[in-house]
Scaffold this motif. Structure first.
Motif, short mmCIF file in Angstrom:
data_model
loop_
_atom_site.label_atom_id
_atom_site.label_comp_id
_atom_site.label_asym_id
_atom_site.label_seq_id
_atom_site.Cartn_x
_atom_site.Cartn_y
_atom_site.Cartn_z
N GLY A 228 39.42 38.05 35.02
CA GLY A 228 40.70 38.19 34.33
C GLY A 228 41.22 36.90 33.73
O GLY A 228 41.89 36.91 32.68
N LEU A 229 40.92 35.76 34.40
CA LEU A 229 41.41 34.47 33.88
C LEU A 229 40.77 34.17 32.52
O LEU A 229 41.45 33.73 31.58
CB LEU A 229 41.09 33.35 34.87
N PHE B 220 52.89 38.85 38.35
CA PHE B 220 51.80 39.35 39.19
C PHE B 220 52.26 40.64 39.85
O PHE B 220 53.44 40.80 40.18
CB PHE B 220 51.45 38.35 40.30
N VAL B 221 51.32 41.55 40.08
CA VAL B 221 51.57 42.73 40.91
C VAL B 221 50.54 42.70 42.03
O VAL B 221 49.33 42.64 41.79
CB VAL B 221 51.44 44.03 40.09
N GLN B 222 51.04 42.73 43.25
CA GLN B 222 50.19 42.60 44.43
C GLN B 222 49.45 43.90 44.74
O GLN B 222 50.00 45.00 44.64
CB GLN B 222 51.07 42.22 45.64
N LYS B 223 48.18 43.78 45.08
CA LYS B 223 47.40 44.93 45.55
C LYS B 223 47.45 44.97 47.08
O LYS B 223 47.45 43.91 47.71
CB LYS B 223 45.95 44.80 45.07
N PHE C 32 51.71 40.12 29.56
CA PHE C 32 50.48 40.18 30.35
C PHE C 32 50.82 40.10 31.83
O PHE C 32 51.55 39.21 32.27
CB PHE C 32 49.57 39.01 29.95
N ILE C 33 50.27 41.05 32.61
CA ILE C 33 50.47 41.08 34.06
C ILE C 33 49.11 41.05 34.74
O ILE C 33 48.19 41.77 34.35
CB ILE C 33 51.23 42.36 34.49
N PHE C 34 49.00 40.21 35.78
CA PHE C 34 47.78 40.16 36.58
C PHE C 34 47.94 40.99 37.85
O PHE C 34 49.02 41.00 38.47
CB PHE C 34 47.44 38.73 36.99
N LEU C 35 46.85 41.68 38.21
CA LEU C 35 46.76 42.31 39.53
C LEU C 35 46.05 41.32 40.45
O LEU C 35 45.00 40.76 40.10
CB LEU C 35 45.93 43.59 39.45
N ILE D 278 49.67 44.37 28.68
CA ILE D 278 48.31 44.39 29.25
C ILE D 278 48.42 44.13 30.76
O ILE D 278 49.08 43.17 31.18
CB ILE D 278 47.41 43.30 28.62
N ILE D 279 47.81 45.00 31.56
CA ILE D 279 47.71 44.81 33.00
C ILE D 279 46.24 44.59 33.32
O ILE D 279 45.40 45.43 32.97
CB ILE D 279 48.24 46.02 33.77
N CYS D 280 45.92 43.49 33.98
CA CYS D 280 44.51 43.14 34.16
C CYS D 280 44.23 42.64 35.58
O CYS D 280 44.99 41.82 36.12
CB CYS D 280 44.13 42.07 33.14
N ASP D 281 43.14 43.12 36.15
CA ASP D 281 42.69 42.60 37.44
C ASP D 281 42.10 41.20 37.24
O ASP D 281 41.62 40.87 36.14
CB ASP D 281 41.64 43.53 38.02
N ILE D 282 42.13 40.37 38.28
CA ILE D 282 41.59 39.02 38.15
C ILE D 282 40.10 38.98 38.46
O ILE D 282 39.30 38.45 37.69
CB ILE D 282 42.36 38.04 39.06
N LYS D 283 39.70 39.55 39.58
CA LYS D 283 38.30 39.49 40.01
C LYS D 283 37.52 40.65 39.43
O LYS D 283 37.64 41.79 39.88
CB LYS D 283 38.21 39.50 41.53
#
Length: 517
Positions: free
Chosen positions: A205-206, A246-249, A223-226, A194-199
């Motif tokens: 996302g949290l 985490f993957v940085q935008k 699980f990976i957060f953007l 699962i890749i999910c944005d936080i905001k």
């Protein structure tokens, strides 16, 4: 047998016997192992091959020739025979649910029902002289190389489309722009990451991650957060939610792909390590202790557990003047195979008590076969069994249900296969198994083994059938002067010493030797 030019041969035309089904299965899987990653699909194909050709034998009155073919476009496995057509039997075979609910239906169609259940889009073509078809063909569609499934959740549609474009070549990508909808559908989708944005609005996302952790079906899903630049505090909070990275935008394509690949691989390694540890613990309880000595014979057993876990088991029962040894191999892998192996062991124990030391090895195998066919639990399984009764006076009785033939090793280390065969248990309404008896001469050893010894890449054991002797034959000849080197523990350790790949199936070896010293 006529071959369609669009097909190429996997197994060439040969006469079909019960003992050849295992060899056919092995050759087919050598090809398919390179094309299909899913272990359950490979197991299902093994079952279909065995069930189909067993039915061909059962319903053909004369010797039948078979072949196995392969089609690339579309990907299909083709089982071909020139026996009696079974299209009407296939059409009439009840569903597996009907078989489970009504035991009376087990007497017909169990194997064919299994084919229909496992591969519902199969196609059967009966031979037809007017149509120019001289053979029957069962066409089985093959789902090759299914991609890992990645779910991406982001309310930014442009960002969502970009991530999908980056990943779709290597993964099956499912996107959601609404986190609430994603949370509702995730349990039924099943995914590898699962890749999910936080905001995000409605649910950030949290909070979504907390919900995922609280759902047992998704708790172990990677699980990976953007996250954007300057979100250090949010990242610190997210780190406590057992995320994988985490993957940085703005997202860089190569960084994203490398991260996804690494996380999925790590998750698989952790799962396999956990499953292997659990499987070994289960497996140890399926190998009954073999006595060191039965009369004048020295006994030994050794095994290796497959990476995914197989269904091998040894059942040992002490009788008045003998010891009963059942070596079994239940097709399948993992916890399911172990569960059925436990069930079979329970049946064997009950059968031995019922026979009260009077039943022969063929009686025991016939009884087991009948009970498998009538059992709601075991009717959908496929098992091979080798039953040996070792008498303290020196006689050994042997019966086989679709199992690899044991090897008799002489004082010079030469080996020959013992000619004992029989159909797979559970396939016949009135099973009748032959029994052979032998007595070992000084310095002779009887070796029994499961299919994993061959499927593990150790080549054919029947050295007399090949000009290039197998490693086992070489070991036997090199160690013929030392009886300890014919024992199962020594042989299996030596066989596996140079085998560095993951075992695809359990490997079990049993030795019964007459030490002249």
């Amino acid at each position: 047998m006529a071959i369609d030019p669009k097909l190429y041969t996997v197994v060439s035309s040969r006469v079909l016997l019960h003992d050849t089904i295992r060899d056919v299965r092995k050759k087919v899987l050598i090809l398919l192992n390179r094309k299909i990653r899913q272990a359950d699909i490979l197991d299902n194909l093994k079952l279909v091959i065995s069930e189909y050709f067993s039915n061909v034998i059962k319903h053909s009155s004369e010797a039948t020739e078979i072949a196995v073919l392969f089609c690339d476009e579309p990907a299909m496995l083709v089982l071909e025979d020139n026996g009696e057509a079974i299209n009407q039997l296939l059409a009439a075979a009840p569903s597996m649910s009907a078989l489970t609910l009504d035991n009376s239906l087990h007497e017909s169609g169990m194997g064919l029902a299994l084919i229909k259940e496992l591969f519902p889009s199969y196609r059967y073509e009966a031979k037809d002289a007017e149509m120019g078809r001289s053979n029957n063909r069962l066409w089985i569609p093959l789902p090759f190389c299914l991609k890992m499934k990645v779910v991406v959740i982001d309310d930014d549609l442009a960002q969502l489309s970009l991530l999908e474009a980056y990943l779709e070549e290597d993964y099956d990508v499912i996107t959601f722009d609404n986190p609430l909808q994603a949370l509702e559908e995730l349990p039924s989708i099943g995914c590898d990451l699962i890749i999910c944005d936080i905001k995000m609005p409605e649910m950030n996302g949290l909070r979504l991650r907390e919900k995922v952790l609280a759902t047992s079906a998704m708790r172990l899903t990677p699980f990976i957060f953007l996250s954007g630049a300057g979100e250090d505090e949010i990242q610190r909070t997210a780190a406590h939610l057992l995320i994988d990275d985490f993957v940085q935008k703005p997202v860089n394509k190569s960084t994203l792909i490398n991260t996804v690949c690494r996380i999925i691989k790590r998750s698989q390694d952790i799962r396999e390590s956990h499953d292997a540890a659990l499987d070994k613990a289960l497996t140890h309880s399926l190998w009954n202790a073999l006595p060191d000595k039965i009369g004048q014979y020295e006994c030994d057993a050794s095994y290796r557990v497959a990476t995914r876990g197989g269904g091998d088991f040894i059942f040992v029962e002490k009788r008045n003047q003998s010891t009963l040894i059942v070596l079994g191999d239940l097709m399948g892998h993992g916890e399911q195979a172990k569960f059925f192996s436990f069930a079979l062991s329970g049946y064997l124990h009950g059968l031995c008590l019922a026979l009260s030391n009077s039943g022969s090895v063929s009686d025991l195998l016939s009884g087991l076969s009948s009970r498998i066919q009538c059992s709601q639990v075991l009717a959908n399984t496929l098992v091979t069994c080798l039953v040996m009764e070792v008498f303290e006076g020196g006689r050994i009785d042997i019966a086989s249900g679709g199992h690899p033939p044991p090897l008799l090793v002489d004082a010079q280390g030469n080996s020959r296969a013992i000619d004992v065969g029989g159909m797979l248990p559970g396939l016949s309404d009135s099973p009748d198994y032959q029994m052979i008896s032998l007595s070992l001469q000084p310095s002779e050893t009887l070796l029994a083994y499961t299919d994993g010894l061959i499927e593990g890449g150790l080549s054919s054991l029947a050295g007399a059938e090949r000009q290039d002797l197998s490693k086992l034959a070489v070991l036997l000849r090199e160690g013929h002067a030392d009886s300890k080197k014919c024992r199962a523990g020594y042989l299996l350790q030596a066989l596996m010493a140079d085998f560095t790949c993951d075992l695809p199936d359990d490997v079990t070896l049993v030795s019964i030797g007459f030490d002249a010293g």
